[in-house]
Write an enzyme that holds these catalytic residues in place. Structure first.
Site, PDB file in Angstrom:
ATOM      1  CD1 TRP A  73      -3.213   1.096   0.666  1.00  0.00           C
ATOM      2  CD2 TRP A  73      -1.675   2.235   1.879  1.00  0.00           C
ATOM      3  NE1 TRP A  73      -3.734   2.274   0.866  1.00  0.00           N
ATOM      4  CE2 TRP A  73      -3.067   3.049   1.567  1.00  0.00           C
ATOM      5  CE3 TRP A  73      -0.876   2.888   2.524  1.00  0.00           C
ATOM      6  CZ2 TRP A  73      -3.138   4.390   1.862  1.00  0.00           C
ATOM      7  CZ3 TRP A  73      -1.145   4.588   3.218  1.00  0.00           C
ATOM      8  CH2 TRP A  73      -2.247   5.070   2.701  1.00  0.00           C
ATOM      9  CD  GLU A 485     -19.896   1.198   9.535  1.00  0.00           C
ATOM     10  OE1 GLU A 485     -19.370   0.351   9.030  1.00  0.00           O
ATOM     11  OE2 GLU A 485     -19.031   2.203   9.932  1.00  0.00           O
ATOM     12  CE  LYS A 489     -18.504  -1.238   6.324  1.00  0.00           C
ATOM     13  NZ  LYS A 489     -17.659  -0.037   7.165  1.00  0.00           N
ATOM     14  CD  GLU A 492     -14.969   1.796   4.295  1.00  0.00           C
ATOM     15  OE1 GLU A 492     -14.007   1.687   5.150  1.00  0.00           O
ATOM     16  OE2 GLU A 492     -15.940   0.933   4.670  1.00  0.00           O
TER      17      GLU A 492
END
Length: 612
Positions: A73, A485, A489, A492
């Protein structure tokens, strides 16, 4: 963030390395590489996923019983073939893989350039391997001593493994603020960022501590010293991990598998920890230090990302039920704002990996100031688990999908148990309400299974909004953090811009964004604020917003107003996040798949954030 795997023994290293990198790819997938020793040193590395490295190496010489591998990464230097690890010293003798950041690499690089070293990459890691070479050559030192002296000059975080072409039976590894595990076999050794590449070869492992250096030698043994050159006596642990936990099990993606595992993982988190009929909760770390925790003047949660959202739910739970003041802090900000921490504070870290760099740094500050520190983690043997005064594991099993699902519900489950235990023992809630909440908590796994049966309907709703470019998530009370949340999601894994808000805050700005192109996902399960939520939905509909509502089974009022509804079983309001989050996970998953996104490996992200 990156993944490291290494092997020295009697087997061919390449297959062990490449399979290990596949298991570690959730830690980073910008590039990958391996170095193999078989008389000569051969280094193969490639931009992209591990599969691209595997295809590249397919026709090349792969012999060698000593090797190191890396999946990256990117931090220093863009993702490309040259910046990929392993990195080799200028004399071609040493090769090194690294997870972390060398903060003073610029100064070290200038010093080495004056000594005649030439650099070919943009990475801090190439600086480190040349620093080790410089020290080794200057003083004619064995590899482990050169590594030790080099690391004394390094500022930053690292997990490294180094091999030496002139000493092919040996690997040297070290860590500081980045995880590294030593696997012990019969005359062979494995090194990795976590246990996932090791478990199929051995169950005996040693978790390195900060500033420890491990030397493993084929056919002989291993030794661990600290950076001060003092021999350590490490504990050997037995891995409790099954290979099938690391496979997709017939699902298209790990994320979907992990969403569907939640009835089991929530039950596993609760197993043996409470009995609704007898009315008890037993949490080892809490019980042992109950007086210290229950008498805290303040509980401070430190976490990042999804774990921070779990901490917000815990704030509602503990303040509402146990009546203890709670603050929830981003660990990345907490460590830099000179926080006021007292000895009668309790600081609770929440982290799936137990290796989150910012959260570890926040705990160090709290520890220095005399606070009691507690860990809520998933990964056994992780740095947070070892640093804290006490803690509890959520027992969710390995979570491979980068977007957290079962770890989130595991964290919320454990935090709910803590809140209930504190509330009852402190006399803050009645025995009858306590028993009712405990009983209902035992029903949650079955109710999650019921929610999962809505998958087909949720997939259809996803198809209706998959091409939108923005989304708004609204929730109240316990379900405001769930709105955050849900929005996270979607961001993301589908790359749709989404924001979560307290429903009442919509009219303080976000309502300006609402039109027929704006899906608004409303969590409408709070009985205590049902009428207010109805009003919020009416405000959205008046501006032609598309409403997707999460409602209790049998709801009629909101169902008539919303464009789409997803029903979840009725439950006690403090427990509702464990059910209301499930449709949001599935919605994000299906939207991402329909948009052609790699759900398990979203761009620019990695599972374990071990750098700042």
């Amino acid at each position: 963030m990156c993944g490291i795997v290494a092997y020295v023994g009697q087997k061919e290293a390449y297959e062990i390395l490449i399979n290990g990198l596949k298991r570690l790819e959730y830690r980073g997938y910008d590039s990958a590489g391996v170095a193999l020793l078989n008389g000569s040193l051969r280094v193969y590395k490639k931009k992209g996923k591990v599969k691209e490295l595997e295809d590249f190496v397919n026709t090349k010489e792969k012999k060698g019983k000593t090797g190191i591998g890396h999946t990256r990464w990117a931090t220093h230097g863009e993702p490309n073939d040259i910046n990929a690890h392993p990195h080799t010293s200028g004399n071609g003798r040493l090769s090194l893989v690294h997870n972390g950041i060398i903060e003073n690499y610029g100064l070290l690089k200038e010093t080495l350039q004056r000594e005649g070293h030439v650099f070919h990459t943009d990475t801090d890691t190439e600086v480190l391997v040349n620093l080790i070479q410089e020290i080794q050559d200057r003083d004619n030192l064995p590899l482990e001593e050169a590594v030790r002296l080099a690391l004394k000059r390094v500022d930053g975080a690292y997990a490294i493994v180094v091999l030496d072409r002139e000493d092919p039976d040996k690997l040297v590894a070290a860590r500081k603020a980045s995880p590294l595990v030593v696997g012990i076999g019969e005359g062979e050794f494995f090194l990795a960022s976590d246990a996932t590449p090791i478990v199929e070869h051995t169950r005996k492992v040693v978790y390195l501590n900060d500033e420890e250096i491990a030397v493993v030698t084929r056919g002989e043994g291993f030794q661990i010293k600290n950076i001060g050159n003092e021999v350590q006596n490490p504990a050997i642990h037995e891995l409790d991990l099954q290979i099938n936990m690391l496979e997709k099990g017939g699902f298209d993606y790990f994320m979907l598998k992990e969403i569907h595992e939640q009835p089991k993982t929530i039950a596993d988190c609760m197993r043996g920890r409470f009995n609704a009929e007898e009315g008890w909760i037993k949490l080892g770390g809490i019980n042992e230090y109950f007086n210290r925790i229950s008498k805290a003047k303040r509980i401070i949660f430190v976490a990042c990302g999804t774990s921070w959202h779990a901490g917000l739910i815990a704030e509602y739970l503990i303040e509402d039920l146990a009546r203890i003041p709670v603050e929830v802090e981003y660990a990345s900000e907490f460590r830099y704002r000179n926080p006021i921490i007292n000895e009668d504070d309790v600081v609770i870290a929440i982290s799936q990996s137990g290796e989150t760099a910012d959260t570890l740094a926040a705990l160090e500050i709290a520890k220095q100031k005399g606070a009691f520190i507690y860990g809520v983690v998933n990964s056994v043997g992780s740095s947070i688990a070892r640093l804290t005064d006490a803690g509890s594991y959520i027992h969710a099993g390995p979570e491979i999908g980068v977007a957290s699902t079962k770890a989130f519900t595991g964290q919320v489950t454990l935090l709910t148990l803590i809140a209930l235990h504190l509330s009852f023992k402190r006399g803050a809630i009645s025995k009858s309400y306590y028993r009712r909440l405990l009983s209902e908590l035992g029903n949650i796994p079955a109710k999650v299974e019921t929610v999962l049966q809505n998958n087909t309907k949720i997939e259809y709703i996803a198809s209706e909004i998959k091409d939108k470019t923005n989304a708004l998530y609204l929730g109240r009370g316990y379900n405001f953090p769930v709105a955050l949340e849900g929005a996270l999601k979607l961001k993301e894994i589908s790359y749709i811009h989404a924001e979560g808000y307290p429903a009442a805050e919509m009219k303080h700005g976000p309502i300006a964004l609402i039109d027929e192109q704006m899906p608004v996902i409303v969590i409408a399960t709070n009985q205590s604020a049902y009428g207010k939520i109805v009003s919020n939905i009416q405000e959205v509909k008046a501006r032609k917003g598309v409403v997707i509502a999460i409602v209790p089974e049998g709801d009629t009022e909101i169902s008539q107003m919303a464009d789409y509804t997803i029903e979840i079983p009725e439950t006690e309001e403090p427990l509702s996040p464990l059910l209301s989050v499930i449709p949001l996970q599935l919605l994000s998953y299906h939207i991402a798949v329909m948009r052609g996104c790699n759900v398990d490996q979203p761009r620019n992200l990695a599972k374990s954030v071990t750098v700042e």
